[in-house]
Design an enzyme around this catalytic site. Structure first.
Site, PDB file in Angstrom:
ATOM      1  N   ARG A  72       0.857  -1.183   0.000  1.00 58.79           N
ATOM      2  CA  ARG A  72       0.000   0.000   0.000  1.00 58.79           C
ATOM      3  C   ARG A  72       0.895   1.236   0.000  1.00 58.79           C
ATOM      4  NH1 ARG A  72      -2.473  -3.455   3.941  1.00 58.79           N
ATOM      5  NH2 ARG A  72      -4.578  -4.137   3.306  1.00 58.79           N
TER       6      ARG A  72
ATOM      7  N   LYS B 137      -2.837  -2.584   7.891  1.00 53.56           N
ATOM      8  CA  LYS B 137      -4.081  -2.071   8.438  1.00 53.56           C
ATOM      9  C   LYS B 137      -4.460  -2.813   9.709  1.00 53.56           C
ATOM     10  CE  LYS B 137      -6.519  -0.123   4.459  1.00 53.56           C
ATOM     11  NZ  LYS B 137      -7.739  -0.221   3.624  1.00 53.56           N
TER      12      LYS B 137
ATOM     13  N   HIS C  33      -2.259   2.652  -5.951  1.00 56.48           N
ATOM     14  CA  HIS C  33      -3.244   1.609  -5.667  1.00 56.48           C
ATOM     15  C   HIS C  33      -3.528   0.779  -6.917  1.00 56.48           C
ATOM     16  CE1 HIS C  33      -5.672   0.014  -2.502  1.00 56.48           C
ATOM     17  NE2 HIS C  33      -6.758  -0.005  -3.258  1.00 56.48           N
TER      18      HIS C  33
ATOM     19  N   ARG D  70      -0.920  -1.768  -7.151  1.00 57.39           N
ATOM     20  CA  ARG D  70      -1.189  -2.859  -6.203  1.00 57.39           C
ATOM     21  C   ARG D  70      -2.227  -3.809  -6.806  1.00 57.39           C
ATOM     22  NH1 ARG D  70      -1.697  -4.470  -0.651  1.00 57.39           N
ATOM     23  NH2 ARG D  70      -3.851  -4.701   0.036  1.00 57.39           N
TER      24      ARG D  70
ATOM     25  N   HIS E 235      -5.347  -8.839   3.336  1.00 61.95           N
ATOM     26  CA  HIS E 235      -6.788  -8.712   3.482  1.00 61.95           C
ATOM     27  C   HIS E 235      -7.287  -9.559   4.647  1.00 61.95           C
ATOM     28  CE1 HIS E 235      -7.296  -7.599  -1.053  1.00 61.95           C
ATOM     29  NE2 HIS E 235      -6.958  -6.570  -0.315  1.00 61.95           N
TER      30      HIS E 235
ATOM     31  N   TYR F 151     -10.564  -9.803  -7.251  1.00 60.26           N
ATOM     32  CA  TYR F 151      -9.531  -9.925  -8.271  1.00 60.26           C
ATOM     33  C   TYR F 151      -9.752 -11.110  -9.201  1.00 60.26           C
ATOM     34  CZ  TYR F 151      -7.026  -6.454  -5.597  1.00 60.26           C
ATOM     35  OH  TYR F 151      -6.683  -5.306  -4.957  1.00 60.26           O
TER      36      TYR F 151
END
Length: 298
Positions: free
Chosen positions: A148, A172, A237, A240, A263, A272
């Site tokens: 990120r 995150k 992004h 990514r 994730h 994806y």
């Protein structure tokens, strides 16, 4: 109202302790639950089906994604109330369930990525100074490891070692993940590191801090423009997303991809899977176990 506050506080405490929810997640839950409590006159805990149906009506002018989020928060809240014995029923069936239309991520095809790296090679050959060297290191980490933007610009100076093909990254929610670093990326970082002061806290220093996300965006868009790609198509992004999509097209396992991207939910990674339908047909025709059976019979 006091009963609502106590129940909401207990619910948030459970989320933090048992589910390990991040601070921003807790704040979002608290905001949605307190807002619902106010709309129901402080009777959220004891609200019935009719009251929640009315609550859904109050949300009609909101975006579907917002309604979906609020409904999800209340459903989890009422499930908690049942588990803890606050009530014996679950009225959340009356809450709206809007079908959210999640946009597919913007991606770059292999040709566009090749054009970006060709432009990087041109700049390094023709432009003196450390700018191209730094930009190559940034691009190799964005596209080669799927970092990120915030994770990338805030990397500590010694985060990437020439003899270690991975790093442990805290992303995150404070969750750690293993991020593989390609040989190309390590070589690019090693070349750039020679220009970074040894006492720097950051791998990509700028002034008294590190390179900003805004500056990173500017650098990437300028690179795209020089490579003949519309700048609006390219961002950290998007790179990514390209990392994820191209890995999946190359046969990467979805669970492995989930770990690489950091994730928390596999559903986030499943976006994806919008790979070329022709490739999926070819995959079935070549890999399905019945293919061998048919071949033997003919």
């Amino acid at each position: 109202m006091n009963e609502d506050r106590q129940a909401i506080a207990a619910f948030l405490e459970m989320l933090a302790a048992e589910a390990g929810a991040a601070r921003n997640t807790l704040l979002a839950y608290e905001r949605d639950l307190r807002g619902a409590s106010e709309l129901l006159g402080g009777r959220l805990v004891m609200a019935g089906v009719d009251a929640l149906s009315g609550l859904g009506a109050e949300w009609m002018d909101l975006k579907r994604a917002t309604v979906a989020r609020k409904s999800a928060a209340l459903r989890r809240f009422y499930a908690f109330l049942q588990d803890e014995g606050y009530r014996t029923d679950d009225p959340s069936t009356a809450l709206p369930r809007p079908v959210s239309e999640r946009a597919l991520p913007k991606i770059l095809d292999h040709q566009a990525v090749d054009a970006l790296f060709a432009e990087l090679a041109r700049q390094k050959a023709e432009i003196s100074g450390t700018g191209p060297v730094r930009l190559i290191a940034l691009m190799e980490l964005l596209y080669g490891s799927g970092l990120r933007a915030t994770e990338l610009v805030s990397l500590p100076r010694a985060a990437i070692s020439p003899d270690k093909p991975f790093l442990i990254l805290k992303g995150k929610g404070g969750k750690e993940r293993l991020v593989p670093i390609s040989d190309r990326a390590r070589a690019a970082v090693a070349e750039w590191s020679a220009f970074v002061p040894r006492d720097s806290l950051w791998l990509f220093p700028s002034g008294k801090s590190h390179l900003s996300r805004v500056r990173l965006y500017q650098l990437i868009k300028a690179l795209a423009a020089n490579a003949g790609i519309p700048p609006e198509r390219v961002s950290p992004h998007v790179l990514r997303h390209a990392f994820a999509t191209h890995l999946l097209e190359g046969g990467a396992d979805l669970r492995a991809l989930q770990m690489l991207l950091g994730h928390a939910d596999i559903a986030t990674t499943q976006i994806y899977t919008h790979v070329d339908s022709r490739r999926l047909v070819e995959l079935v025709n070549s890999r399905h176990p019945l293919v061998d059976v048919r071949a033997k019979r003919t």
